[in-house]
Design a protein around this motif. Structure first.
Motif: not given
Ligand code: ADP
Ligand code: GLC
Length: 483
Positions: A15-21, A43-46, A83-97
């Motif tokens: 979650k970064t804001g109301g969209l997630a809620d 599939g972000y790490p979280q 959607l699990e694509i490690p090279e695109l989504f398994e990173r440190s930081g937030g979903p966008y930054i």
């Protein structure tokens, strides 16, 4: 009817804001209306960490050159596809930054891939999954209908929801030949946007129905002032543009049973809030001065009017109140607030950062929740505040203007007021509203009535979910006639 909701964040996973809620709560409310929703998220790490027990559905072998494993899981009543694509989504930081605060440089690719995956799954490329209708949200998934229309020549119905027009996903024309779309998709009637590529614009023009998160914002974005360059595009779509106000998850946000607050209470036991007030002040190291405790719980950005908090603090302190700020965002605003706290060490406390725990604590203990947003598509924080008896003080714009009844004399006399609104939305207007709130706070009995009115307002999802359901049904009926 089966809906595939394609979204870049969903509570309680990421979650970064109301969209997630909203993405986390609406499917449950639609479920109660007999509509099944499956939610596709990256599939972000979280997400992966929380969903250890997921099961594999299959593979999408070539999403713009990336292979995806898609898995299924359920959590808190949500049916999820990951959607699990490690090279695109398994990173440190937030979903966008990135951890350094800058956007991930390949966001154009990451969210094109998410959108493409949404289109493929909806069309049944991964049986048994498929959808009757796709629901896409904000620029991150705005390419889903573009892929459906231009890559797959499909007219599968799509609803697109604007949560915030300020974020548009604009990219340089150079990415065009890497998006897996035919040249026709880059014309002025689709993705072309001021010489570049506009994901949000593409979503707006290729969806069947466009919604946004309050009727007032739906009107406001048709004019240049808040249209953010897309008012012309939206004007052209106004016959299919609807505003449906967000609800809140009243199980998660319930002061009578909330496990995250020191003392639970309800409309009849407001004095129990005192322990929570003490915990809020203690959290930021402030003594209790006995006056109204104002709080701001928000991303620290210009949209939210957070650059006005330091000036607001002066007015609050001058009236014997205290201010607690919890949030993070613009580094200049963070620095200004830290120095404000140093100037008023007993009256202003700042917590840079955000946790769900602290959000619940603050609304359960503060007296006034300040939200001077310059624009606000809906706003959820004021709804959480009201449910917890934290009286909102807001700029009169977007969803803020229609979820709160201003405490003017007429509304107070009829006992229907639920907060304070001000306009024009500037520091002068905010100071004036703070003075009104401080005056009102002196009259304990009418203040408690104001809190009670706010707490009694119904912000459950039921009504809004019924409005979404009606639109989905109309979309499905229209689709059936062309098929
Ligand atoms: P927006 O999505 O524009 O930030 P909303 O009011 O719709 O505004 O939703 C805010 C949600 O994010 C609420 O659940 C709130 O508790 C939470 N929130 C508040 N402040 C922050 C913050 N600094 N960082 C992340 N989430 C926050
Ligand atoms: C956006 C808007 C906010 C809205 C939320 C959920 O982040 O800024 O007003 O409540 O989306 O729809």
């Amino acid at each position: 009817m089966k809906i595939l909701s394609v979204v870049s964040e969903v509570f309680p996973l990421i979650k970064t804001g109301g969209l997630a809620d909203v993405a986390g709560a609406l499917p449950k409310a639609l479920g109660a209306q007999g509509i099944e929703v499956v939610t596709l998220v990256p599939g972000y790490p979280q997400v992966l960490k929380r969903l250890q027990g997921r099961t594999e559905v299959g593979t999408l072998p070539d999403l713009l050159g990336h292979e995806a494993r898609v898995s299924r899981a359920s959590l808190n009543g949500l049916n999820l596809l990951i959607l699990e694509i490690p090279e695109l989504f398994e990173r440190s930081g937030g979903p966008y930054i990135c951890p350094d605060g800058r956007d991930h440089p390949d966001n154009w690719l990451r969210f094109a891939v998410l959108s493409l995956a949404g289109a493929c799954i909806a069309l049944g490329h991964l049986p048994p999954e498929s959808a009757d209708i796709v629901h896409a949200h904000d620029w991150q998934t705005a390419l889903t209908p573009v892929y459906l229309r231009y890559r797959f020549r499909s007219s599968l119905p799509v609803m697109f929801t604007i949560h915030n027009l300020a974020f548009q996903g604009q990219f340089s024309p150079e990415i065009g030949d890497r998006l897996g779309l035919p040249a026709s998709a880059f014309g002025i009637d689709c993705l072309e946007y001021y010489g570049g590529i506009g994901y949000l614009k593409g979503g707006l023009v290729t969806s069947d129905v466009v919604t946004t998160v309050s009727p007032t914002y739906a009107r406001e974005i048709l004019a240049a002032d808040l249209g953010m360059g897309l008012d012309g595009v939206l004007q052209a779509r106004r016959t299919v543009l609807y505003g449906i106000v967000n609800g809140i998850d009243t199980d998660i946000w319930n002061p009578a049973s909330d496990p995250l607050i020191p003392r639970q209470y309800d409309v009849r036991s407001l004095s129990r809030r005192h322990a929570n007030r003490a915990a809020v002040l203690a959290h930021v190291g402030l003594p209790d001065k006995g006056g109204p405790v104002f709080a701001a719980l928000t991303r620290l950005t210009w949209q939210k009017g957070a650059d006005m908090f330091a000036e607001a603090a002066e007015e609050i302190v001058a009236h014997g109140g205290q201010l607690v700020v919890c949030g993070q965002g613009d580094p200049d605003i963070e620095a200004e607030l830290r120095s404000c706290a140093a100037r008023f060490p007993e009256h202003v406390g700042v917590h840079v950062g955000y946790t769900e725990h602290l959000a619940h604590l603050i609304v359960s203990g503060c007296d006034v929740l300040v939200q001077p947003s310059r624009f606000e598509p809906c706003g959820l924080t004021q709804l959480y505040g009201m449910r917890y008896g934290a009286v909102p003080l807001v700029g009169r714009t977007g969803g803020l203007s229609e979820t709160i009844i201003d405490a003017n004399d007429a509304a107070m006399a009829r006992a229907v007021a639920t907060g304070f609104q001000f306009h024009p939305i500037d520091a002068f207007g905010l100071r004036e509203a703070i003075r009104r709130a401080c005056d009102a706070y002196q009259d304990r009995e009418s203040w408690i009535n104001l809190q009670r009115q706010a707490m009694k307002t119904d912000f459950s999802w039921e009504r809004s979910a019924a409005q979404y359901a009606q639109l989905f049904e109309a979309m499905q009926a229209a689709w059936a006639t062309i098929e």
